[in-house]
Design an enzyme around this catalytic site. Structure first.
Site, short mmCIF file in Angstrom:
data_model
loop_
_atom_site.label_atom_id
_atom_site.label_comp_id
_atom_site.label_asym_id
_atom_site.label_seq_id
_atom_site.Cartn_x
_atom_site.Cartn_y
_atom_site.Cartn_z
N ASP A 174 -2.86 2.27 -13.25
CA ASP A 174 -1.80 1.68 -12.41
C ASP A 174 -0.62 1.32 -13.30
O ASP A 174 -0.72 1.42 -14.53
CB ASP A 174 -2.32 0.43 -11.65
CG ASP A 174 -1.64 0.28 -10.28
OD1 ASP A 174 -0.40 0.17 -10.23
OD2 ASP A 174 -2.36 0.29 -9.26
N VAL A 195 2.50 6.86 -12.95
CA VAL A 195 2.11 8.27 -12.71
C VAL A 195 3.30 9.21 -12.67
O VAL A 195 3.13 10.43 -12.71
CB VAL A 195 1.26 8.44 -11.42
CG1 VAL A 195 -0.09 7.77 -11.57
CG2 VAL A 195 2.00 7.95 -10.19
N ASN A 249 -4.38 8.46 -5.74
CA ASN A 249 -4.28 7.46 -4.68
C ASN A 249 -2.96 6.69 -4.72
O ASN A 249 -2.51 6.19 -3.70
CB ASN A 249 -5.47 6.50 -4.81
CG ASN A 249 -5.27 5.22 -4.03
OD1 ASN A 249 -5.35 5.22 -2.80
ND2 ASN A 249 -4.97 4.13 -4.72
N ALA A 250 -2.33 6.59 -5.90
CA ALA A 250 -1.09 5.80 -6.02
C ALA A 250 -0.09 6.28 -4.98
O ALA A 250 0.11 7.49 -4.80
CB ALA A 250 -0.50 5.94 -7.42
N LYS A 258 12.84 3.91 6.03
CA LYS A 258 14.23 3.81 6.51
C LYS A 258 14.46 4.98 7.46
O LYS A 258 13.94 6.08 7.22
CB LYS A 258 15.24 3.98 5.36
CG LYS A 258 15.51 2.75 4.55
CD LYS A 258 16.50 1.82 5.24
CE LYS A 258 16.54 0.53 4.47
NZ LYS A 258 16.72 -0.63 5.28
N ALA A 311 19.19 8.29 8.73
CA ALA A 311 20.63 8.01 8.72
C ALA A 311 20.98 6.88 7.75
O ALA A 311 22.12 6.79 7.29
CB ALA A 311 21.09 7.65 10.13
N ASN A 352 6.28 10.27 11.54
CA ASN A 352 6.44 8.88 11.95
C ASN A 352 7.90 8.47 11.82
O ASN A 352 8.51 8.72 10.77
CB ASN A 352 5.57 7.99 11.05
CG ASN A 352 5.15 6.73 11.77
OD1 ASN A 352 5.34 6.59 12.98
ND2 ASN A 352 4.58 5.81 11.03
N TYR A 402 8.27 9.51 3.47
CA TYR A 402 6.80 9.39 3.36
C TYR A 402 6.14 10.61 4.03
O TYR A 402 5.21 11.20 3.49
CB TYR A 402 6.37 8.09 4.04
CG TYR A 402 4.93 7.70 3.84
CD1 TYR A 402 4.48 7.16 2.64
CD2 TYR A 402 4.00 7.83 4.89
CE1 TYR A 402 3.15 6.78 2.47
CE2 TYR A 402 2.68 7.46 4.73
CZ TYR A 402 2.26 6.92 3.53
OH TYR A 402 0.94 6.55 3.37
N THR A 406 -5.07 -2.98 5.17
CA THR A 406 -4.70 -3.25 3.77
C THR A 406 -3.44 -4.12 3.74
O THR A 406 -2.83 -4.40 4.77
CB THR A 406 -4.33 -1.94 3.03
OG1 THR A 406 -3.24 -1.33 3.70
CG2 THR A 406 -5.50 -0.99 2.93
P1 NAD Z 1 -1.10 -0.30 -1.91
O1 NAD Z 1 0.39 -0.48 -1.91
O2 NAD Z 1 -1.94 -1.48 -1.53
O3 NAD Z 1 -1.59 0.19 -3.34
C1 NAD Z 1 -0.96 1.25 -4.02
C2 NAD Z 1 -1.20 1.11 -5.52
O4 NAD Z 1 -0.49 2.18 -6.17
C3 NAD Z 1 -0.66 -0.21 -6.10
O5 NAD Z 1 -1.63 -0.82 -6.93
C4 NAD Z 1 0.55 0.25 -6.88
O6 NAD Z 1 0.84 -0.59 -8.02
C5 NAD Z 1 0.14 1.66 -7.31
N1 NAD Z 1 1.31 2.44 -7.70
C6 NAD Z 1 2.50 2.54 -7.04
N2 NAD Z 1 3.35 3.29 -7.76
C7 NAD Z 1 2.69 3.68 -8.88
C8 NAD Z 1 3.05 4.47 -10.00
N3 NAD Z 1 4.28 5.00 -10.10
N4 NAD Z 1 2.14 4.68 -10.97
C9 NAD Z 1 0.90 4.14 -10.88
N5 NAD Z 1 0.49 3.37 -9.84
C10 NAD Z 1 1.39 3.15 -8.86
O7 NAD Z 1 -1.40 0.94 -0.97
P2 NAD Z 1 -2.74 1.33 -0.15
O8 NAD Z 1 -2.58 0.87 1.24
O9 NAD Z 1 -3.94 0.94 -0.91
O10 NAD Z 1 -2.60 2.92 -0.13
C11 NAD Z 1 -3.23 3.76 -1.08
C12 NAD Z 1 -2.92 5.21 -0.73
O11 NAD Z 1 -3.38 5.49 0.59
C13 NAD Z 1 -1.44 5.54 -0.75
O12 NAD Z 1 -1.25 6.85 -1.26
C14 NAD Z 1 -1.06 5.47 0.72
O13 NAD Z 1 0.07 6.25 1.01
C15 NAD Z 1 -2.31 6.02 1.36
N6 NAD Z 1 -2.47 5.61 2.77
C16 NAD Z 1 -2.64 4.30 3.13
C17 NAD Z 1 -2.81 3.99 4.48
C18 NAD Z 1 -3.03 2.58 4.95
O14 NAD Z 1 -3.23 2.36 6.16
N7 NAD Z 1 -3.03 1.58 4.09
C19 NAD Z 1 -2.76 4.99 5.46
C20 NAD Z 1 -2.56 6.30 5.06
C21 NAD Z 1 -2.43 6.60 3.71
#
Ligand code: NAD
Length: 450
Positions: free
Chosen positions: A243, A267, A293-294, A300, A303, A350, A356, A391
């Site tokens: 992270d 990352v 996973n990050a 936004k 526009a 969305n 996204y 989450t």
């Molecule tokens: P979160 O924001 O709680 O956690 C994301 C983590 O990624 C954080 O710890 C953050 O510090 C880390 N991160 C961000 N940028 C980074 C970087 N440049 N380098 C290293 N680490 C980095 O998010 P979450 O809800 O746990 O989501 C995790 C994944 O699941 C994401 O890819 C998200 O798009 C996807 N997702 C989540 C949901 C949901 O309902 N929460 C739904 C669909 C997809």
């Protein structure tokens, strides 16, 4: 994160009132605990006439897993699952008796029960009747999943490239769908090919199929990443938690909790893949699994979108994955099992999420293209597409939108981070080697998207 409505309508006065008022009553989902039985009751294996030999082979596998298997629908059972094998059905009318037999026991499927179809994928060479039958099974499963109640789910295994119903990966997928590990996977049809040599279905029948494997999880400091790290470790893997330095505290907490190591790394760094590989090799002797996973949100309307909002999302959610994969492949890492986090927003789109949506649909695109590249070195690349997951990320959504997101699915609730983690751990397990280039939705059969 909690869904207080689900708790309210499942206990005491709330339960009585919600029943009387006819309010939606999302079920409390059964989730996996090591040592629990695979299913909540006996498993009924049905088939059309021509698919009986394949159904027999599936029944044999279930017996090896010490499941109570039945071959006739009876009135005295409370079914833990119904497995419907339709692999050899060639005309639409071939399946009628078997699907109606499923209907005859549906009211006796236990809460958190399962229906799993096993069929063959459509191919370009299928004659029209065969194509109609195979396509029909998929439509049947999706509709049936919407009729199930009380936490029961319906999913389908779609065999490709001549895979047998009792091939390693088909059985591993069947085991996943039957188990409580797939609590929030509903209405999905997963293509499964013949497993690569060396994959062993018996691995999925143990509690530690990942013993001896080294796994890297990005974004492991909080949210879904924490559960991915914990679930990989629970199943035997040694975990490298990655992270950004700013999330160092959470990162150390996760690494300590799973007995793994922490790597502070953005990352999006040019050499992220190389640094991950160096860390994994020097500390653990190599890398077998990478979970991208990050992810970030910068919502936004287009526009109003600023360049930095667009660019940041693409850099973290998409470009970093491409670069890390390229560096790992360039280094010739063998047998690499990759899973990337997509989202149903990348499938359905969305409002307010063009950046996204681009990034997550991009993940699905590159996963399909990466699959044959890693397969040459004995690996796989798949994606999971979560729906609404409880989450920090979803807690910030305005109340009404959040409630709609939770309820607009067959299971009428959000999933938990562990549900996403379980799907990932299944996809990287040795026995799932025949699943490659696929997107598995973990969304409770959300109404959004295909
Ligand atoms: P979160 O924001 O709680 O956690 C994301 C983590 O990624 C954080 O710890 C953050 O510090 C880390 N991160 C961000 N940028 C980074 C970087 N440049 N380098 C290293 N680490 C980095 O998010 P979450 O809800 O746990 O989501 C995790 C994944 O699941 C994401 O890819 C998200 O798009 C996807 N997702 C989540 C949901 C949901 O309902 N929460 C739904 C669909 C997809």
């Amino acid at each position: 994160m909690t869904d207080s409505y689900t708790r309210l309508v499942n206990a005491g006065l709330g339960k009585t009132l919600s029943k009387r008022l006819g309010l939606p009553r999302p079920a409390v989902l059964r989730r996996y605990r090591p040592g629990d039985p695979l299913t909540v009751g006996p498993v009924l294996v049905l088939s059309d006439a021509a698919s009986k030999p394949e159904a027999d082979a599936v029944a044999q596998a279930l017996l090896r897993w010490e499941v109570d298997v039945r071959r006739e629908p009876t009135d005295d059972a409370r079914w833990g699952a119904v497995v419907l094998v339709l692999t050899e059905a060639a005309r639409p009318t071939d399946v009628s008796d078997a699907v109606l037999a499923v209907g005859s026991v549906l009211r006796r499927v236990a809460p958190n029960g399962r229906v799993v179809t096993v069929s063959r994928a459509l191919t370009d060479d299928d004659p029209p009747e065969l194509a109609a039958t195979r396509g029909g099974v998929e439509g049947f499963l999706r509709s049936l999943a919407k009729e199930l109640r009380a936490g029961a789910t319906g999913n389908g295994i779609v065999l490709t490239d001549g895979a047998a119903a009792d091939s390693t990966s088909a059985l591993a997928t069947l085991r996943f769908f039957l188990s409580a590990r797939s609590a929030f996977v509903d209405g999905q049809l997963l293509p499964v090919g013949p497993a690569d040599a060396g994959a062993d279905e018996s691995g999925t029948a143990t509690d530690r199929p990942l013993a001896g494997k080294v796994a890297v999880v990005t974004g492991a400091a909080r949210g879904i990443g924490v559960d991915i790290a914990k679930t990989l470790a629970r199943d035997g893997a040694t975990v490298v938690c990655v992270d950004v330095p700013a999330a160092g505290e959470g990162l150390t907490r996760t690494a300590n909790a799973v007995g793994g190591t922490a790597l502070q790394l953005d990352v999006t760094a040019d050499d992220a893949g190389t640094r991950i590989l160096e860390h994994a090799r020097s500390r653990h002797g190599g890398v077998d699994i990478v979970v991208h996973n990050a992810g970030i949100l910068r919502d936004k309307l287009l526009a109003n979108m600023k360049p930095q909002q667009w660019d940041a999302v693409i850099a973290v959610n998409l470009a970093s994955q491409l670069r890390i994969n390229a560096q790992l492949l360039e280094a010739g890492v063998e047998g690499l099992r990759i899973v990337s986090l997509a989202s149903i927003a990348g499938i359905a789109g969305n409002r307010g999420q063009t950046n996204y949506g681009f990034s997550k649909a991009g993940v699905i695109g590159h996963t399909r293209a990466t699959a044959p590249l890693v397969a040459r070195l004995g690996g796989t690349a798949n994606a999971v597409a979560p729906g609404f997951i409880e989450t920090e990320m979803t807690r910030t959504i305005p109340t009404v939108t959040r409630e709609l997101g939770r309820r607009a699915s067959s299971l009428q609730q959000g999933g938990l981070p562990v549900d996403v983690a379980e799907a990932i751990v299944f996809l990287v397990s040795p026995a799932a080697a025949g699943v490659n280039g696929e997107v598995l939705r973990v969304c409770g059969q959300s109404w959004l998207g295909r």
